[in-house]
Design a protein around this motif. Structure first.
Motif, PDB file in Angstrom:
ATOM      1  N   LEU A  17       0.829  -1.203   0.000  1.00  0.00           N
ATOM      2  CA  LEU A  17       0.000   0.000   0.000  1.00  0.00           C
ATOM      3  C   LEU A  17       0.866   1.257   0.000  1.00  0.00           C
ATOM      4  N   GLU A  18       1.884   1.290   0.859  1.00  0.00           N
ATOM      5  CA  GLU A  18       2.794   2.444   0.893  1.00  0.00           C
ATOM      6  C   GLU A  18       3.489   2.615  -0.459  1.00  0.00           C
ATOM      7  N   LEU A  19       3.883   1.508  -1.056  1.00  0.00           N
ATOM      8  CA  LEU A  19       4.566   1.560  -2.344  1.00  0.00           C
ATOM      9  C   LEU A  19       3.633   2.121  -3.415  1.00  0.00           C
ATOM     10  N   SER A  20       2.385   1.687  -3.429  1.00  0.00           N
ATOM     11  CA  SER A  20       1.453   2.198  -4.433  1.00  0.00           C
ATOM     12  C   SER A  20       1.176   3.686  -4.203  1.00  0.00           C
ATOM     13  N   LYS A  21       1.139   4.126  -2.943  1.00  0.00           N
ATOM     14  CA  LYS A  21       0.971   5.557  -2.652  1.00  0.00           C
ATOM     15  C   LYS A  21       2.176   6.350  -3.156  1.00  0.00           C
ATOM     16  N   LYS A  22       3.383   5.823  -2.943  1.00  0.00           N
ATOM     17  CA  LYS A  22       4.591   6.512  -3.415  1.00  0.00           C
ATOM     18  C   LYS A  22       4.601   6.634  -4.937  1.00  0.00           C
ATOM     19  N   LEU A  23       3.973   5.675  -5.593  1.00  0.00           N
ATOM     20  CA  LEU A  23       3.903   5.697  -7.056  1.00  0.00           C
ATOM     21  C   LEU A  23       2.741   6.558  -7.553  1.00  0.00           C
ATOM     22  N   GLY A  24       1.942   7.082  -6.618  1.00  0.00           N
ATOM     23  CA  GLY A  24       0.897   8.028  -6.986  1.00  0.00           C
ATOM     24  C   GLY A  24      -0.483   7.473  -7.237  1.00  0.00           C
ATOM     25  N   ASP A  25      -0.706   6.199  -6.952  1.00  0.00           N
ATOM     26  CA  ASP A  25      -2.037   5.633  -7.195  1.00  0.00           C
ATOM     27  C   ASP A  25      -2.326   4.530  -6.188  1.00  0.00           C
ATOM     28  N   VAL A  26      -3.045   4.873  -5.132  1.00  0.00           N
ATOM     29  CA  VAL A  26      -3.361   3.911  -4.083  1.00  0.00           C
ATOM     30  C   VAL A  26      -4.176   2.729  -4.617  1.00  0.00           C
ATOM     31  N   LYS A  27      -4.911   2.958  -5.701  1.00  0.00           N
ATOM     32  CA  LYS A  27      -5.734   1.888  -6.282  1.00  0.00           C
ATOM     33  C   LYS A  27      -4.911   0.895  -7.107  1.00  0.00           C
ATOM     34  N   ALA A  28      -3.653   1.194  -7.328  1.00  0.00           N
ATOM     35  CA  ALA A  28      -2.796   0.324  -8.142  1.00  0.00           C
ATOM     36  C   ALA A  28      -2.097  -0.736  -7.311  1.00  0.00           C
ATOM     37  N   ILE A  29      -2.581  -0.975  -6.102  1.00  0.00           N
ATOM     38  CA  ILE A  29      -1.881  -1.885  -5.185  1.00  0.00           C
ATOM     39  C   ILE A  29      -1.675  -3.274  -5.794  1.00  0.00           C
ATOM     40  N   ARG A  30      -2.667  -3.803  -6.485  1.00  0.00           N
ATOM     41  CA  ARG A  30      -2.516  -5.143  -7.093  1.00  0.00           C
ATOM     42  C   ARG A  30      -1.515  -5.125  -8.242  1.00  0.00           C
ATOM     43  N   ALA A  31      -1.549  -4.074  -9.036  1.00  0.00           N
ATOM     44  CA  ALA A  31      -0.588  -3.947 -10.137  1.00  0.00           C
ATOM     45  C   ALA A  31       0.834  -3.788  -9.595  1.00  0.00           C
ATOM     46  N   VAL A  32       0.965  -3.029  -8.510  1.00  0.00           N
ATOM     47  CA  VAL A  32       2.266  -2.852  -7.867  1.00  0.00           C
ATOM     48  C   VAL A  32       2.770  -4.193  -7.333  1.00  0.00           C
ATOM     49  N   ALA A  33       1.880  -4.948  -6.695  1.00  0.00           N
ATOM     50  CA  ALA A  33       2.254  -6.269  -6.169  1.00  0.00           C
ATOM     51  C   ALA A  33       2.660  -7.209  -7.310  1.00  0.00           C
ATOM     52  N   ALA A  34       1.939  -7.147  -8.420  1.00  0.00           N
ATOM     53  CA  ALA A  34       2.273  -8.002  -9.572  1.00  0.00           C
ATOM     54  C   ALA A  34       3.635  -7.618 -10.151  1.00  0.00           C
ATOM     55  N   ALA A  35       3.890  -6.321 -10.274  1.00  0.00           N
ATOM     56  CA  ALA A  35       5.187  -5.871 -10.795  1.00  0.00           C
ATOM     57  C   ALA A  35       6.306  -6.252  -9.838  1.00  0.00           C
ATOM     58  N   ASN A  36       6.033  -6.150  -8.546  1.00  0.00           N
ATOM     59  CA  ASN A  36       7.016  -6.546  -7.533  1.00  0.00           C
ATOM     60  C   ASN A  36       7.366  -8.030  -7.716  1.00  0.00           C
ATOM     61  N   GLY A  37       6.353  -8.834  -7.957  1.00  0.00           N
ATOM     62  CA  GLY A  37       6.559 -10.273  -8.146  1.00  0.00           C
ATOM     63  C   GLY A  37       7.305 -10.628  -9.423  1.00  0.00           C
ATOM     64  N   LYS A  38       7.338  -9.713 -10.376  1.00  0.00           N
ATOM     65  CA  LYS A  38       8.046  -9.947 -11.645  1.00  0.00           C
ATOM     66  C   LYS A  38       9.470  -9.386 -11.631  1.00  0.00           C
ATOM     67  N   ASN A  39       9.901  -8.868 -10.488  1.00  0.00           N
ATOM     68  CA  ASN A  39      11.249  -8.311 -10.365  1.00  0.00           C
ATOM     69  C   ASN A  39      12.285  -9.350 -10.806  1.00  0.00           C
ATOM     70  N   PRO A  40      13.076  -9.044 -11.838  1.00  0.00           N
ATOM     71  CA  PRO A  40      14.055 -10.014 -12.324  1.00  0.00           C
ATOM     72  C   PRO A  40      15.422  -9.943 -11.645  1.00  0.00           C
ATOM     73  N   LEU A  41      15.572  -9.050 -10.660  1.00  0.00           N
ATOM     74  CA  LEU A  41      16.895  -8.863 -10.049  1.00  0.00           C
ATOM     75  C   LEU A  41      16.854  -9.175  -8.561  1.00  0.00           C
ATOM     76  N   TRP A  42      16.808 -10.466  -8.249  1.00  0.00           N
ATOM     77  CA  TRP A  42      16.735 -10.983  -6.890  1.00  0.00           C
ATOM     78  C   TRP A  42      17.763 -10.298  -5.993  1.00  0.00           C
ATOM     79  N   ILE A  43      17.351  -9.855  -4.858  1.00  0.00           N
ATOM     80  CA  ILE A  43      18.126  -9.205  -3.810  1.00  0.00           C
ATOM     81  C   ILE A  43      18.599  -7.801  -4.208  1.00  0.00           C
ATOM     82  N   VAL A  44      19.206  -7.647  -5.384  1.00  0.00           N
ATOM     83  CA  VAL A  44      19.757  -6.358  -5.792  1.00  0.00           C
ATOM     84  C   VAL A  44      18.651  -5.304  -5.882  1.00  0.00           C
ATOM     85  N   VAL A  45      17.521  -5.650  -6.474  1.00  0.00           N
ATOM     86  CA  VAL A  45      16.321  -4.820  -6.414  1.00  0.00           C
ATOM     87  C   VAL A  45      15.477  -5.463  -5.324  1.00  0.00           C
ATOM     88  N   PRO A  46      15.432  -4.838  -4.151  1.00  0.00           N
ATOM     89  CA  PRO A  46      14.971  -5.516  -2.929  1.00  0.00           C
ATOM     90  C   PRO A  46      13.456  -5.686  -2.781  1.00  0.00           C
TER      91      PRO A  46
END
Length: 161
Positions: free
Chosen positions: A95-124
């Protein structure tokens, strides 16, 4: 683009690191180390990444200094750049991450993008937790997420620096 691969053992499994000649494109953790095959030519950026991961796991590094070139949509890139702002030893909720990105309603999209992170550990992405503090959603397995957060615990780290 010509890609190169190297594998390195970590306390959480074998890390597969893929790069171009000049930037890291992907870091993932493998559950099965029977498929390890390194490229014949290993660019310096891969050697640097292996060294920095080793330092991280030894408690000697809290920030990575690597050229990164993850592949993803514009939105995913925006989320991954925001993840880089979460400091070692800190966490942020979806939720905090989606707020920082400017759209509190994008929480699911933010979570999906987080799950697609291709840089394990380096992008935390492991530093993103549920609003209630729960360890939710981690592609590498929740036990790895817990291990990483415990490893980055600020109280534990005070004795290392």
């Amino acid at each position: 683009m010509n890609l190169h691969t190297i594998h390195t053992k970590t306390p959480l499994g074998v890390a597969r690191i893929i790069s171009s000649s000049s930037a890291i494109c992907e870091i993932s953790v493998l559950d099965d180390d029977s498929v390890i095959k390194n490229s014949e030519e290993i660019p310096q950026v891969l050697h640097d990444c292996v060294l920095q991961l080793q330092e991280y796991f030894e408690g000697k590094r809290i920030q990575f200094e690597l050229p990164l070139a993850p592949q993803g949509t514009d939105f995913q890139q925006k989320v991954w750049k925001e993840l880089l702002k979460i400091h070692f030893g800190k966490t942020c909720s979806y939720l905090e991450l989606s707020k920082k990105l400017g759209d509190v309603k994008a929480i699911r999209a933010v979570a999906a993008a987080n799950g697609k992170n291709p840089l394990w550990i380096v992008v935390p992405c492991h530093r993103v937790i549920g609003s209630d503090g729960s360890l939710t959603g981690y592609a590498g397995g929740l036990w790895r997420k817990k291990w990483l957060l415990d490893h980055e615990n600020p109280v534990k780290q005070q004795s290392l620096f």
